[in-house]
Design an enzyme around this catalytic site. Structure first.
Site, PDB file in Angstrom:
ATOM      1  N   HIS A  50      -1.982  -2.200  -9.809  1.00  0.00           N
ATOM      2  CA  HIS A  50      -3.089  -1.589  -9.071  1.00  0.00           C
ATOM      3  C   HIS A  50      -4.353  -2.567  -9.062  1.00  0.00           C
ATOM      4  CE1 HIS A  50      -5.918   1.502  -7.058  1.00  0.00           C
ATOM      5  NE2 HIS A  50      -4.588   2.005  -6.679  1.00  0.00           N
TER       6      HIS A  50
ATOM      7  N   ASP B  62       2.889   5.664  -7.128  1.00  0.00           N
ATOM      8  CA  ASP B  62       3.808   5.662  -6.247  1.00  0.00           C
ATOM      9  C   ASP B  62       5.386   5.584  -7.067  1.00  0.00           C
ATOM     10  OD1 ASP B  62       2.697   6.236  -3.915  1.00  0.00           O
ATOM     11  OD2 ASP B  62       2.012   4.108  -3.790  1.00  0.00           O
TER      12      ASP B  62
ATOM     13  N   HIS C  38       0.659  -1.329  -0.097  1.00  0.00           N
ATOM     14  CA  HIS C  38       0.010  -0.091   0.004  1.00  0.00           C
ATOM     15  C   HIS C  38       0.976   1.138   0.042  1.00  0.00           C
ATOM     16  CE1 HIS C  38      -3.510   2.240   0.670  1.00  0.00           C
ATOM     17  NE2 HIS C  38      -3.739   2.188   1.766  1.00  0.00           N
TER      18      HIS C  38
HETATM   19  N1  ACO Z   1       5.117  -6.839 -10.124  1.00  0.00           N
HETATM   20  C1  ACO Z   1       5.127  -8.148 -11.001  1.00  0.00           C
HETATM   21  N2  ACO Z   1       4.010  -8.700 -11.127  1.00  0.00           N
HETATM   22  C2  ACO Z   1       3.029  -8.252 -10.670  1.00  0.00           C
HETATM   23  C3  ACO Z   1       3.055  -6.992 -10.001  1.00  0.00           C
HETATM   24  C4  ACO Z   1       4.096  -6.238  -9.788  1.00  0.00           C
HETATM   25  N3  ACO Z   1       4.025  -5.055  -9.193  1.00  0.00           N
HETATM   26  N4  ACO Z   1       1.692  -6.613  -9.417  1.00  0.00           N
HETATM   27  C5  ACO Z   1       0.756  -7.816  -9.939  1.00  0.00           C
HETATM   28  N5  ACO Z   1       1.535  -8.734 -10.506  1.00  0.00           N
HETATM   29  C6  ACO Z   1       1.077  -9.822 -11.262  1.00  0.00           C
HETATM   30  C7  ACO Z   1       0.835 -10.700  -9.983  1.00  0.00           C
HETATM   31  O1  ACO Z   1       1.865 -11.622  -9.895  1.00  0.00           O
HETATM   32  C8  ACO Z   1      -0.349 -11.506 -10.667  1.00  0.00           C
HETATM   33  O2  ACO Z   1       0.151 -12.613 -11.914  1.00  0.00           O
HETATM   34  P1  ACO Z   1      -0.417 -13.833 -12.239  1.00  0.00           P
HETATM   35  O3  ACO Z   1      -1.735 -13.771 -12.996  1.00  0.00           O
HETATM   36  O4  ACO Z   1       0.509 -14.466 -13.190  1.00  0.00           O
HETATM   37  O5  ACO Z   1      -0.810 -14.668 -10.946  1.00  0.00           O
HETATM   38  C9  ACO Z   1      -1.339 -10.381 -11.592  1.00  0.00           C
HETATM   39  O6  ACO Z   1       0.045  -9.421 -11.942  1.00  0.00           O
HETATM   40  C10 ACO Z   1      -2.218  -9.950 -10.782  1.00  0.00           C
HETATM   41  O7  ACO Z   1      -1.691  -9.367  -9.656  1.00  0.00           O
HETATM   42  P2  ACO Z   1      -2.609  -9.429  -8.367  1.00  0.00           P
HETATM   43  O8  ACO Z   1      -1.614  -9.843  -7.190  1.00  0.00           O
HETATM   44  O9  ACO Z   1      -3.790 -10.207  -8.409  1.00  0.00           O
HETATM   45  O10 ACO Z   1      -3.096  -7.931  -8.133  1.00  0.00           O
HETATM   46  P3  ACO Z   1      -3.658  -7.441  -6.955  1.00  0.00           P
HETATM   47  O11 ACO Z   1      -4.696  -6.535  -7.356  1.00  0.00           O
HETATM   48  O12 ACO Z   1      -4.029  -8.394  -5.653  1.00  0.00           O
HETATM   49  O13 ACO Z   1      -2.395  -6.500  -6.291  1.00  0.00           O
HETATM   50  C11 ACO Z   1      -1.044  -4.725  -6.026  1.00  0.00           C
HETATM   51  C12 ACO Z   1      -2.470  -5.155  -6.710  1.00  0.00           C
HETATM   52  C13 ACO Z   1      -1.149  -5.162  -4.463  1.00  0.00           C
HETATM   53  C14 ACO Z   1      -1.108  -3.171  -6.071  1.00  0.00           C
HETATM   54  C15 ACO Z   1      -0.130  -5.336  -6.800  1.00  0.00           C
HETATM   55  O14 ACO Z   1      -0.030  -4.879  -8.057  1.00  0.00           O
HETATM   56  C16 ACO Z   1       1.405  -5.045  -6.056  1.00  0.00           C
HETATM   57  O15 ACO Z   1       1.753  -5.450  -4.991  1.00  0.00           O
HETATM   58  N6  ACO Z   1       2.051  -4.086  -6.602  1.00  0.00           N
HETATM   59  C17 ACO Z   1       3.389  -3.631  -6.015  1.00  0.00           C
HETATM   60  C18 ACO Z   1       3.262  -2.523  -4.826  1.00  0.00           C
HETATM   61  C19 ACO Z   1       2.711  -1.186  -5.127  1.00  0.00           C
HETATM   62  O16 ACO Z   1       3.063  -0.707  -6.128  1.00  0.00           O
HETATM   63  N7  ACO Z   1       1.666  -1.012  -4.365  1.00  0.00           N
HETATM   64  C20 ACO Z   1       1.186   0.390  -4.754  1.00  0.00           C
HETATM   65  C21 ACO Z   1      -0.245   0.285  -4.977  1.00  0.00           C
HETATM   66  S1  ACO Z   1      -0.805   1.782  -5.294  1.00  0.00           S
HETATM   67  C22 ACO Z   1      -1.194   2.847  -3.697  1.00  0.00           C
HETATM   68  O17 ACO Z   1      -1.244   2.123  -2.581  1.00  0.00           O
HETATM   69  C23 ACO Z   1      -1.203   4.215  -3.841  1.00  0.00           C
END
Ligand code: ACO
Length: 404
Positions: free
Chosen positions: A281, A339, A242
């Protein structure tokens, strides 16, 4: 198999109808009039106004007024609001002593959770949440004091004497002054950097029912004190999935080290050994509109400071370029989020990495308090109480310890 007089308690969770939605992918927890996100189109509106227009034509304090009151202020209302907020920006001297109870190397987010929670011990009028006037003053206190608390958390960590807010500076300028002025030298505010920081505040001010806002609402739904609820929100924001993501972006850039290592790192992301921080996201499956604005601000700041050739910033631009053209990211609709760029901008301004999430927290405080206020003012408010699917042991009898 449990016998006729024995109830299988696992069945308790299966009576009646409720949805099982871990991660709340498809569950709305409330109605709200504050913020609307169209994740497919990549649009964000505060009280109906597009975020792009607010970032260009307004500023953070106006956005605070808008989120709290539902309308943009007139010039007179703005002046009044600014005065009303700014008169609360000092911290009680006893609160200053509280900082000294923390280890010098405590993470500023840990300090903020403690100090913001402790405000509930100072302002007893905040305990009467049924009174809208008390709620209004609590909101003003929070918007006013969060920059002071965040700046003092940093100064305590650095061993610097505490600094005081200064009248005549804008909200963002004041924060930079409290962070960086020393008894020997007053910090000279660069207007381009102050404007960039103000934009970071504006873009982070609210984002509907994200994890930390939902935490504030859930804590507040029991009737808890607003300062305690905001402390809960700060705790939730701290995590790297987050608000901690902007800090994680800079750590990731340090770990990658140089453009030569990008290909290996990207392979590691695809092999799911790491995540590309600052990408992806839950709601946006298109470019995060805040990221588009932040990217432009990032260019302005790097130009102003002549940092375009700095190796760290070059590395971040290389990562962005590769990710935006890589099928792994395209198929999963993984775009840079706000971010990714805000971490780079804050770093260029000279803000230490440990202060990135505190800055997010101080900016989001107004969104949290607007949601808390909206919920408390709703006559139909109910305590938030999710259910669960029980997957533990079936009913069984206790055997005395000697016979086990
Ligand atoms: N890098 C690489 N792969 C990713 C990333 C990432 N940052 N984010 C998602 N994926 C992949 C997952 O591994 C998954 O792959 P799969 O389909 O092969 O299993 C797919 O994309 C879907 O991802 P989920 O985890 O289901 O997406 P979710 O909606 O649950 O997660 C989140 C969203 C937590 C923001 C995630 O994208 C993440 O961890 N990003 C990095 C952290 C980040 O930047 N957070 C800031 C969010 S914005 C904020 O708070 C202002």
């Amino acid at each position: 198999s449990l016998g006729p007089d024995v109830v299988d308690i696992r069945a308790f969770g299966k009576t009646g109808m409720f949805t099982f939605d871990p991660g709340f992918l498809a569950t709305a927890s409330c109605e709200s009039k504050i913020t609307f996100i169209d994740g497919d189109l990549g649009h964000l509106y505060y009280r109906g106004y597009p975020i792009e227009q607010l970032a260009e034509k307004s500023d953070y304090l106006e956005v605070c007024y808008l989120l709290l009151n539902g309308e943009l202020p007139t010039a007179a209302q703005r002046k009044d609001f600014e005065r009303g907020v700014m008169r609360h920006n000092m911290l009680h001297d006893q609160l200053m002593s509280l900082f000294k109870g923390f280890r010098r190397d405590a993470h500023p987010m840990a300090v903020m959770v403690g100090v913001v929670g402790a405000l509930s011990a100072f302002y007893h009028d905040s305990l009467d949440i049924s009174n809208p006037e008390h709620r209004r003053i609590s909101a003003h206190r929070l918007v006013a004091k969060l920059p002071t608390i965040a700046a003092q958390a940093y100064r305590y960590n650095k061993g610097l004497p505490f600094s005081y807010p200064k009248n005549g500076l804008t909200y963002a300028e004041n924060f930079l002054h409290m962070m960086f002025s020393t008894p020997c030298e007053e910090y000279k505010v660069n207007p381009v950097l102050a404007r960039a920081l103000d934009r970071i505040f504006t873009l982070h001010a609210d984002h509907e029912q994200n994890a930390s806002t939902s935490t504030v609402r859930l804590a507040g739904s029991s009737g808890a004190n607003p300062f305690a609820c905001i402390a809960a929100g700060i705790a939730c924001l701290w995590g790297p999935s987050h608000g901690g993501a902007n800090e994680a972006v800079l750590k990731m850039l340090d770990e990658i080290g140089s453009v030569d290592n990008v290909a290996d790192f990207m392979q590691g992301v695809k092999d799911k050994r790491y995540k590309l921080m600052g990408f992806g996201h839950r709601v946006y499956k298109n470019m995060d509109p805040r990221a588009a604005i932040m990217k432009q601000t990032c260019d302005e700041v790097l130009n102003e400071l002549g940092l375009h050739n700095d190796p760290k910033f070059k590395l971040s631009m290389e990562l962005e370029k590769i990710a935006l053209s890589d099928p792994y990211f395209i198929e999963r609709k993984l775009y840079p989020n706000v971010d990714f760029y805000s971490g780079i901008v804050l770093s260029a301004i000279g803000i230490p990495v440990s202060m990135f999430t505190p800055i997010f927290a101080l900016a989001r405080t107004v969104g949290w308090i607007a949601h808390w206020n909206e919920m408390i003012g709703d006559p139909g408010m109910k305590i938030g109480r999710p259910r669960q699917l029980y997957t533990g042991a079936a009913r069984r009898d206790v055997v005395e310890v000697a016979k086990r």
